[in-house]
Design a protein around this motif. Structure first.
Motif, PDB file in Angstrom:
ATOM      1  N   CYS A   1      -7.831   4.234   1.388  1.00  0.00           N
ATOM      2  CA  CYS A   1      -8.949   3.574   2.029  1.00  0.00           C
ATOM      3  C   CYS A   1      -8.734   2.068   1.915  1.00  0.00           C
ATOM      4  N   VAL A   2      -8.968   1.336   2.992  1.00  0.00           N
ATOM      5  CA  VAL A   2      -8.882  -0.119   2.979  1.00  0.00           C
ATOM      6  C   VAL A   2     -10.287  -0.670   3.163  1.00  0.00           C
TER       7      VAL A   2
ATOM      8  N   ILE B   1      -2.738  -2.335   6.551  1.00  0.00           N
ATOM      9  CA  ILE B   1      -3.487  -1.076   6.588  1.00  0.00           C
ATOM     10  C   ILE B   1      -2.498   0.075   6.691  1.00  0.00           C
TER      11      ILE B   1
ATOM     12  N   ALA C   1      -5.185   5.236   7.201  1.00  0.00           N
ATOM     13  CA  ALA C   1      -6.161   4.841   6.187  1.00  0.00           C
ATOM     14  C   ALA C   1      -7.575   4.810   6.759  1.00  0.00           C
TER      15      ALA C   1
ATOM     16  N   VAL D   1     -11.044   2.926   6.939  1.00  0.00           N
ATOM     17  CA  VAL D   1     -11.365   1.499   6.834  1.00  0.00           C
ATOM     18  C   VAL D   1     -12.879   1.310   6.722  1.00  0.00           C
TER      19      VAL D   1
ATOM     20  N   THR E   1     -13.065  -8.266   9.714  1.00  0.00           N
ATOM     21  CA  THR E   1     -12.499  -7.226  10.573  1.00  0.00           C
ATOM     22  C   THR E   1     -12.615  -7.628  12.039  1.00  0.00           C
TER      23      THR E   1
ATOM     24  N   ILE F   1      -9.861  -5.505  13.906  1.00  0.00           N
ATOM     25  CA  ILE F   1      -9.787  -4.203  13.247  1.00  0.00           C
ATOM     26  C   ILE F   1     -11.117  -3.478  13.414  1.00  0.00           C
TER      27      ILE F   1
END
Length: 251
Positions: free
Chosen positions: A8-9, A23, A27, A29, A39, A44
């Motif tokens: 997990c990020v 990442i 993953a 997020v 982000t 992202i």
């Protein structure tokens, strides 16, 4: 037992130091509060957005299935809520950006959360300012051979009252079966040796470990199975907090 679980990020609201977050493929997020600003800047898409949004500079997120709004008067910090969400989605390895720098109380809180993860069999890496911070409980971190330049420090601190069986084979100063405490600093300012693998081992206790960002991430091996979890996601106003007005009425 080696850590090979889903990752997990998490993006926090702290400093990013002109570093580009990485990442891992697949993953999960999470944007924690003001981490949503980052982000958005990085392009992202977070799987989940969580927080009371007191540190968010941009527009508030739209409420929906992917946004969890928390009250300001809560027991868990936003970062812990983000960790709980990642844990509930199966992650046991966490990469956290924007958790260092800025407010020192947030930095200390986030380091403590790495110890919480380690105590339940998870692994967290705080990334920032050329440094990575992690924690290990009853286990070892195995670093492959690397070419980190001299003068880039590896430091080890006991988060537990007492940590025993601490060894650092392969580092410049090789502790052997040492005892550390959370009020006695005897593991600061070590170094990798050029081209040599290294380990940081603790037989009983929890260590906080800092190392250069350019070093390869270690393999995590645990000496026994861990149980428990980070607890349920708490979205309610704290039952133990009272406003100043309420306290004044009680006096």
């Amino acid at each position: 037992m080696t850590d090979k679980t889903t990752s997990c990020v998490i993006f926090g609201a702290g400093e990013y130091y002109d570093e580009t977050p990485r990442i891992p493929h697949g993953a999960f997020v999470v944007a924690a509060d003001g981490g949503l600003d980052h982000t958005r800047q990085l392009g992202i898409d977070a799987n989940v957005i969580v927080g009371d949004f007191d540190s968010l500079q941009g527009r508030p997120p739209q409420l929906g299935d992917h946004t969890i709004a928390l009250p300001p008067e809560k027991d868990d910090p936003d970062m812990l809520s983000a960790l709980k969400i990642g844990w509930l989605h199966g992650a046991r390895t966490f990469h956290i950006y924007g958790a260092l720098g800025g407010r020192i109380d947030h930095t200390i809180s986030n380091i403590q959360l790495m110890a919480l993860l380690a105590r339940h069999g998870g692994t967290g890496f705080l990334h920032g300012d050329g440094t990575t911070i992690t924690a290990i409980c009853d286990g070892e971190l195995s670093f492959p051979a690397n070419e980190v330049k001299p003068g880039r420090m590896v430091s080890v601190f006991s988060h537990s009252d007492i940590s025993t069986g601490v060894s650092e084979p392969g580092l410049k100063y090789q502790l052997v079966d040492a005892t550390m405490s959370n009020i006695h600093v005897n593991g600061v300012s070590n170094e990798f040796l050029d081209g040599q693998p290294a380990k940081i081992i603790v037989r009983h206790g929890t260590l906080i470990v800092t190392f250069p960002a350019e070093a390869p991430l270690p393999t995590v091996t645990r000496l026994h199975e861990f149980t428990g979890d980070l607890g349920a996601l708490n979205t309610e106003v704290s039952a133990v907090l009272h406003t100043g007005h309420e306290n004044a009425q009680r006096l």
